[in-house]
Design a protein around this motif. Sequence first.
Motif, mmCIF file in Angstrom:
data_model
loop_
_atom_site.group_PDB
_atom_site.id
_atom_site.type_symbol
_atom_site.label_atom_id
_atom_site.label_comp_id
_atom_site.label_asym_id
_atom_site.label_seq_id
_atom_site.Cartn_x
_atom_site.Cartn_y
_atom_site.Cartn_z
ATOM 1 N N GLU A 36 0.968 -1.115 0.490
ATOM 2 C CA GLU A 36 0.140 -0.130 -0.179
ATOM 3 C C GLU A 36 0.737 1.057 -0.520
ATOM 4 O OE1 GLU A 36 -2.824 2.278 -0.052
ATOM 5 O OE2 GLU A 36 -3.161 -0.026 -0.990
ATOM 6 N N MET A 37 1.424 1.621 0.910
ATOM 7 C CA MET A 37 2.549 1.705 0.737
ATOM 8 C C MET A 37 3.034 2.882 -0.488
ATOM 9 S SD MET A 37 2.350 3.868 3.821
ATOM 10 C CE MET A 37 4.161 4.879 4.012
ATOM 11 N N LYS A 38 3.542 1.696 -1.031
ATOM 12 C CA LYS A 38 4.477 1.669 -3.257
ATOM 13 C C LYS A 38 3.124 2.875 -3.826
ATOM 14 C CE LYS A 38 7.675 -1.368 -2.483
ATOM 15 N NZ LYS A 38 7.690 -3.278 -2.453
ATOM 16 N N LYS A 39 2.004 2.846 -3.268
ATOM 17 C CA LYS A 39 0.982 3.457 -4.423
ATOM 18 C C LYS A 39 0.606 4.999 -4.281
ATOM 19 C CE LYS A 39 -2.304 -0.100 -3.932
ATOM 20 N NZ LYS A 39 -3.793 -0.593 -3.189
ATOM 21 N N LYS A 40 0.975 5.192 -5.622
ATOM 22 C CA LYS A 40 0.942 6.800 -5.553
ATOM 23 C C LYS A 40 -0.746 7.264 -4.880
ATOM 24 C CE LYS A 40 2.451 6.959 -10.632
ATOM 25 N NZ LYS A 40 2.233 7.968 -11.698
ATOM 26 N N ARG A 41 -1.307 6.943 -4.787
ATOM 27 C CA ARG A 41 -2.381 7.106 -3.710
ATOM 28 C C ARG A 41 -2.769 6.086 -2.430
ATOM 29 N NH1 ARG A 41 -7.546 10.159 -6.832
ATOM 30 N NH2 ARG A 41 -7.590 10.741 -4.435
ATOM 31 N N VAL A 42 -1.897 6.274 -1.358
ATOM 32 C CA VAL A 42 -2.338 5.940 -0.741
ATOM 33 C C VAL A 42 -3.163 6.062 0.484
ATOM 34 C CG1 VAL A 42 -0.640 5.206 2.005
ATOM 35 C CG2 VAL A 42 0.616 5.561 -0.118
ATOM 36 N N ASP A 43 -4.049 4.655 0.438
ATOM 37 C CA ASP A 43 -5.352 4.299 1.587
ATOM 38 C C ASP A 43 -4.744 4.500 3.558
ATOM 39 O OD1 ASP A 43 -7.561 4.342 2.982
ATOM 40 O OD2 ASP A 43 -7.765 2.231 0.855
ATOM 41 N N TRP A 44 -4.752 6.196 3.909
ATOM 42 C CA TRP A 44 -4.512 6.029 5.185
ATOM 43 C C TRP A 44 -5.204 5.597 6.262
ATOM 44 C CZ3 TRP A 44 0.201 6.271 5.764
ATOM 45 C CH2 TRP A 44 1.201 7.123 4.188
ATOM 46 N N LYS A 45 -6.699 5.296 5.858
ATOM 47 C CA LYS A 45 -7.261 4.482 6.486
ATOM 48 C C LYS A 45 -7.229 3.074 6.939
ATOM 49 C CE LYS A 45 -12.136 3.553 7.620
ATOM 50 N NZ LYS A 45 -11.680 2.030 8.623
ATOM 51 N N LYS A 46 -7.457 2.575 5.353
ATOM 52 C CA LYS A 46 -6.626 0.906 5.968
ATOM 53 C C LYS A 46 -5.032 1.050 6.296
ATOM 54 C CE LYS A 46 -5.839 -2.804 2.344
ATOM 55 N NZ LYS A 46 -5.808 -2.488 0.772
ATOM 56 N N VAL A 47 -4.158 1.564 6.338
ATOM 57 C CA VAL A 47 -2.661 1.735 6.504
ATOM 58 C C VAL A 47 -2.566 1.554 8.427
ATOM 59 C CG1 VAL A 47 -0.963 2.704 6.869
ATOM 60 C CG2 VAL A 47 -1.513 2.265 4.417
ATOM 61 N N THR A 48 -3.973 2.527 8.273
ATOM 62 C CA THR A 48 -3.712 2.858 10.071
ATOM 63 C C THR A 48 -4.115 2.199 11.005
ATOM 64 O OG1 THR A 48 -3.964 5.253 9.402
ATOM 65 C CG2 THR A 48 -4.916 4.372 12.130
ATOM 66 N N ASP A 49 -5.609 0.699 10.427
ATOM 67 C CA ASP A 49 -6.097 0.638 10.875
ATOM 68 C C ASP A 49 -4.757 -1.200 10.812
ATOM 69 O OD1 ASP A 49 -8.846 1.590 10.639
ATOM 70 O OD2 ASP A 49 -9.548 0.807 9.316
ATOM 71 N N MET A 50 -4.580 -1.091 9.374
ATOM 72 C CA MET A 50 -3.275 -2.571 9.833
ATOM 73 C C MET A 50 -2.665 -2.583 11.081
ATOM 74 S SD MET A 50 -3.332 -4.043 5.571
ATOM 75 C CE MET A 50 -3.075 -2.221 4.574
ATOM 76 N N MET A 51 -1.423 -0.777 10.689
ATOM 77 C CA MET A 51 -0.672 -0.453 11.606
ATOM 78 C C MET A 51 -0.988 -1.006 13.121
ATOM 79 S SD MET A 51 2.028 -0.189 10.123
ATOM 80 C CE MET A 51 2.862 0.564 11.540
ATOM 81 N N ALA A 52 -1.762 -0.750 13.271
ATOM 82 C CA ALA A 52 -3.325 -1.144 14.399
ATOM 83 C C ALA A 52 -2.587 -2.211 14.709
ATOM 84 C CB ALA A 52 -4.542 -0.278 14.931
ATOM 85 N N SER A 53 -3.686 -3.628 13.944
ATOM 86 C CA SER A 53 -3.880 -4.593 14.496
ATOM 87 C C SER A 53 -2.431 -5.605 14.138
ATOM 88 C CB SER A 53 -4.512 -4.790 12.703
ATOM 89 O OG SER A 53 -4.294 -6.615 13.057
ATOM 90 N N THR A 54 -1.378 -5.183 12.952
ATOM 91 C CA THR A 54 -0.040 -6.013 13.546
ATOM 92 C C THR A 54 0.806 -5.323 14.524
ATOM 93 O OG1 THR A 54 1.090 -4.268 11.649
ATOM 94 C CG2 THR A 54 0.011 -6.187 10.820
ATOM 95 N N PHE A 55 0.463 -4.567 15.754
ATOM 96 C CA PHE A 55 1.848 -3.796 17.216
ATOM 97 C C PHE A 55 2.163 -5.012 17.563
ATOM 98 C CE2 PHE A 55 1.151 -2.342 21.584
ATOM 99 C CZ PHE A 55 2.490 -1.165 20.947
ATOM 100 N N SER A 56 1.097 -5.975 17.373
ATOM 101 C CA SER A 56 2.075 -7.072 18.195
ATOM 102 C C SER A 56 3.284 -7.895 17.492
ATOM 103 C CB SER A 56 1.042 -8.298 18.882
ATOM 104 O OG SER A 56 0.571 -8.895 17.780
#
Length: 504
Positions: free
Chosen positions: A281-301
């Motif tokens: 997702e971070m390699k895309k020109k238009r990043v879906d920040w909501k998706k990134v935020t949710d996945m960053m919270a999910s992968t915290f552990s």
Amino acid sequence: MPRPQDVHTEIPVYKVLLRIILSKDDIRKIHTDSEPETLDSFHSFLKCKLGLHRDFVVQFQDPDFGNEFCNLTSLSELPKEKATLKVILKQTPESPRTDSTLDTASLSSLSSSSLEDTPTCRRLWPDPFVTPQFSYDVELKLKRGNEAFQESGTLLNISKDTKSEILDKLAEEMYKYSAYPSPEQHDLVAQNLVKKHPCLREPGSVKGWYCWKLSLKFKMGNYRNKLRVSGCSELKVNCRNSGPKQKLKKAKKAEVSFLPDIPEGKTQNVLEEERAAIVAEMKKKRVDWKKVTDMMASTFSLRRKEIVEQPPLGAEVKARWPALFTDEQTEAEFARLTSTDLWDTFVSGLDQYLERFLQMYRAKSHCIQTLSSLLSLLDDDNSVQKKRAVILRGLPHFLREDPSNLLKTAETTESEEQVAKGVNIGILLIQEEEDVLDFSVVLEEQIVLNGIRDFPHAVAMLVGLLFALNIDYPKELRYTFEVFQKVLLNVGGEQCSARVQTLV
């Protein structure tokens, strides 16, 4: 070095001030610099700012019902300037229970809800620490004992089983806040126990609680061992083996969620797939920040497991977790680790001590030339923004530390490799002649975060990344960073060194 194209020099004007109620002892203040476009984006903003891992319901004070709380279903219901909101975490389905041969004498009273609070959602250490309620029969004995103590000063002669039950409950309560309580915290718990139940005072003891403190330290060690055997990630990482003695891996900066377990319903393979999705997702020109935020919270552990158990280089972390090296996700990670809003708390703490620090700097400026030079900058620009920068730049000089790497200046004509060389932990100021263009954070001789609008924000991001990457503060600036963390951010502020205590 190419000139940055998108450098923000202005300070944002906050439009909405939010008072967020998470629980009766966890109420936070956050700002938002713009009105959210949709309800989903508002939920994503709260999830990022508050460091939440689960879905939740937001409630607002509805004036139609005497300001009673009602579910927020439309952004039109949200007040424009100030609002008090309640955030209620949704419960996750309980997983099936299985039999175990583990001795669970100390674990039996942990309900599924309390296990959910520990260790993933550990809370800040309370002030004061409240002695918990014990089982009915123990409370009955203590009530009778306290009555006898008030009448005749008679101390309660408790059995071994009763004492063990009291210590079990105290250890369980302490673990909600810290897996490795400090000696001072053990003292406070023992003190509050005999203060609430004076019949438990020790005969012949000056303080009346010293033996309780020693017993509590042993009980806390036994409690950690039982949780380690049961699979707690934060404690398994320190499992002893036959090899050389290793450094204890525990929260050193007052983190409240240091090494959480993998969330229920997830596996390490699932989290690894989410991590790969973040990279894509971070390699895309238009990043879906909501998706990134949710996945960053999910992968915290998963992220904490990698960083704590086998500490990688900063460049390796950036390759695997590129989203972490953005302003928004650095702040979100800091919130997940400390339950504290990074920028808002930092700048509020800085403003609180602004005039006091300036007064102390002026008193020392006659013998510290650098402080005198920094204070002279306020002759032309006496704005709050300039005062903040002067305070932070002057702090290591005032504390008699080496500030050579905290702020390094470079021209746009120099390459990144040149300007970052020799800087292990610090901030880079990029300028063109007299114009300041950019601030960047440098870790391990690599620029890991750039495009930062001003020096105070760069300091906050540097502290946030040191927390996120579990990097120790540089020894030559230990007191400076202690002020950043314990005074300005008030994270672990109850235990300050003697040198720092003189500032507050």
